[in-house]
Design an enzyme around this catalytic site. Sequence first.
Site, PDB file in Angstrom:
ATOM      1  N   GLU A 184       0.845  -1.207   0.000  1.00 59.94           N
ATOM      2  CA  GLU A 184       0.000   0.000   0.000  1.00 59.94           C
ATOM      3  C   GLU A 184       0.876   1.251   0.000  1.00 59.94           C
ATOM      4  OE1 GLU A 184      -2.543   1.427  -0.559  1.00 59.94           O
ATOM      5  OE2 GLU A 184      -4.361   0.503   0.228  1.00 59.94           O
ATOM      6  N   ASP A 185       0.334   2.318  -0.540  1.00 59.31           N
ATOM      7  CA  ASP A 185       1.042   3.604  -0.457  1.00 59.31           C
ATOM      8  C   ASP A 185       0.788   4.271   0.887  1.00 59.31           C
ATOM      9  OD1 ASP A 185      -1.616   3.819  -1.265  1.00 59.31           O
ATOM     10  OD2 ASP A 185      -1.306   5.714  -2.293  1.00 59.31           O
ATOM     11  N   ASP A 196      -2.419  10.862  -5.288  1.00 55.35           N
ATOM     12  CA  ASP A 196      -2.960  11.853  -6.223  1.00 55.35           C
ATOM     13  C   ASP A 196      -3.681  13.002  -5.530  1.00 55.35           C
ATOM     14  OD1 ASP A 196      -5.208  10.143  -5.451  1.00 55.35           O
ATOM     15  OD2 ASP A 196      -6.331  11.160  -7.024  1.00 55.35           O
ATOM     16  N   LYS A 251      -0.800   7.497   8.445  1.00 56.88           N
ATOM     17  CA  LYS A 251      -1.289   8.741   9.048  1.00 56.88           C
ATOM     18  C   LYS A 251      -2.039   8.358  10.326  1.00 56.88           C
ATOM     19  CE  LYS A 251      -2.951  11.749   6.005  1.00 56.88           C
ATOM     20  NZ  LYS A 251      -4.004  12.380   5.151  1.00 56.88           N
ATOM     21  N   ASP A 256      -4.558   5.397   6.022  1.00 56.90           N
ATOM     22  CA  ASP A 256      -5.094   6.656   6.563  1.00 56.90           C
ATOM     23  C   ASP A 256      -6.117   6.273   7.640  1.00 56.90           C
ATOM     24  OD1 ASP A 256      -6.571   9.128   6.777  1.00 56.90           O
ATOM     25  OD2 ASP A 256      -5.784   9.752   4.858  1.00 56.90           O
ATOM     26  N   THR A 257      -7.389   6.151   7.314  1.00 56.68           N
ATOM     27  CA  THR A 257      -8.369   5.709   8.313  1.00 56.68           C
ATOM     28  C   THR A 257      -8.234   4.218   8.623  1.00 56.68           C
ATOM     29  OG1 THR A 257     -10.016   5.151   6.639  1.00 56.68           O
ATOM     30  CG2 THR A 257     -10.050   7.412   7.501  1.00 56.68           C
ATOM     31  N   GLY A 258      -7.656   3.459   7.677  1.00 57.78           N
ATOM     32  CA  GLY A 258      -7.549   2.005   7.837  1.00 57.78           C
ATOM     33  C   GLY A 258      -8.737   1.254   7.256  1.00 57.78           C
TER      34      GLY A 258
HETATM   35  C1  PRP Z   1      -5.986   5.596  -1.036  1.00 54.98           C
HETATM   36  C2  PRP Z   1      -4.748   4.784  -0.756  1.00 54.98           C
HETATM   37  C3  PRP Z   1      -5.248   3.656   0.103  1.00 54.98           C
HETATM   38  C4  PRP Z   1      -6.422   4.283   0.820  1.00 54.98           C
HETATM   39  C5  PRP Z   1      -6.066   4.561   2.248  1.00 54.98           C
HETATM   40  O1  PRP Z   1      -6.720   5.030  -2.090  1.00 54.98           O
HETATM   41  O2  PRP Z   1      -4.157   4.302  -1.938  1.00 54.98           O
HETATM   42  O3  PRP Z   1      -5.670   2.554  -0.652  1.00 54.98           O
HETATM   43  O4  PRP Z   1      -6.731   5.513   0.159  1.00 54.98           O
HETATM   44  O5  PRP Z   1      -7.080   5.270   2.918  1.00 54.98           O
HETATM   45  P1  PRP Z   1      -7.906   4.693   4.139  1.00 54.98           P
HETATM   46  O6  PRP Z   1      -6.904   4.091   5.099  1.00 54.98           O
HETATM   47  O7  PRP Z   1      -8.590   5.907   4.711  1.00 54.98           O
HETATM   48  O8  PRP Z   1      -8.886   3.689   3.637  1.00 54.98           O
HETATM   49  P2  PRP Z   1      -7.836   5.854  -2.937  1.00 54.98           P
HETATM   50  O9  PRP Z   1      -9.206   5.447  -2.486  1.00 54.98           O
HETATM   51  O10 PRP Z   1      -7.514   7.316  -2.890  1.00 54.98           O
HETATM   52  O11 PRP Z   1      -7.643   5.280  -4.371  1.00 54.98           O
HETATM   53  P3  PRP Z   1      -6.328   5.362  -5.328  1.00 54.98           P
HETATM   54  O12 PRP Z   1      -5.245   4.515  -4.670  1.00 54.98           O
HETATM   55  O13 PRP Z   1      -6.804   4.776  -6.603  1.00 54.98           O
HETATM   56  O14 PRP Z   1      -5.911   6.807  -5.431  1.00 54.98           O
END
Ligand code: PRP
Length: 176
Positions: free
Chosen positions: A100-101, A160, A132, A104-106
């Site tokens: 994963e990149d 992005d 985060k 955030d909230t998980g």
């Molecule tokens: C982003 C990121 C993770 C997710 C993390 O994906 O790549 O998969 O959010 O956030 P969370 O912990 O709050 O769930 P996004 O939905 O932006 O899609 P993308 O990777 O295609 O940009």
Amino acid sequence: MTAIPDNWHLLHSAADIAQRVAQMGAQIRRDYAGKPLTLLVVLKGSFIFAADLCRAIDLPMHIEFMALRSYGDETTTSGVVQITLDMRFPVENTHVLIVEDIVDTGLTLDYLRQNLVLRRPASLRLVSLLHKPSRTVRPVTIDYLGFEVPDHFIIGYGLDNAGQCRNLPDIGYIAP
Ligand code: PRP
């Protein structure tokens, strides 16, 4: 030309990231030596991290892709995680390392883990470049972590801003 917003601030340079990714790759290599490894790349955001990380892990491996989405073009999660692309490779009895990149909230990783456990991998771990922690809703165990980041909107190196800036070589944040 990358459309970098004026209020963008540097968090980690491309050189910092390369150094950390090399360290993480070496650690993963030690931990997975001799095991059938599948890197599961979660698109879209992790595509650049995964491309660098897989070349820093000097082991045989399968590389598979899934796409999950919950943010759309917004800066806060919709709370609804969608699988927009699934893998066809059977991961049963293989050691799956999710790439994963950012956590955030998980919510995304919690959803994905629940889905993958049903596919009976030999083991299931997570490597995330960024975390985060201030935004945690669902606690997620991150087995390999690159950097913790503050509670700002993070862009670059795959992440992005409404679809743009993924090709920015550095990681930064947009000032509120
Ligand atoms: C982003 C990121 C993770 C997710 C993390 O994906 O790549 O998969 O959010 O956030 P969370 O912990 O709050 O769930 P996004 O939905 O932006 O899609 P993308 O990777 O295609 O940009």
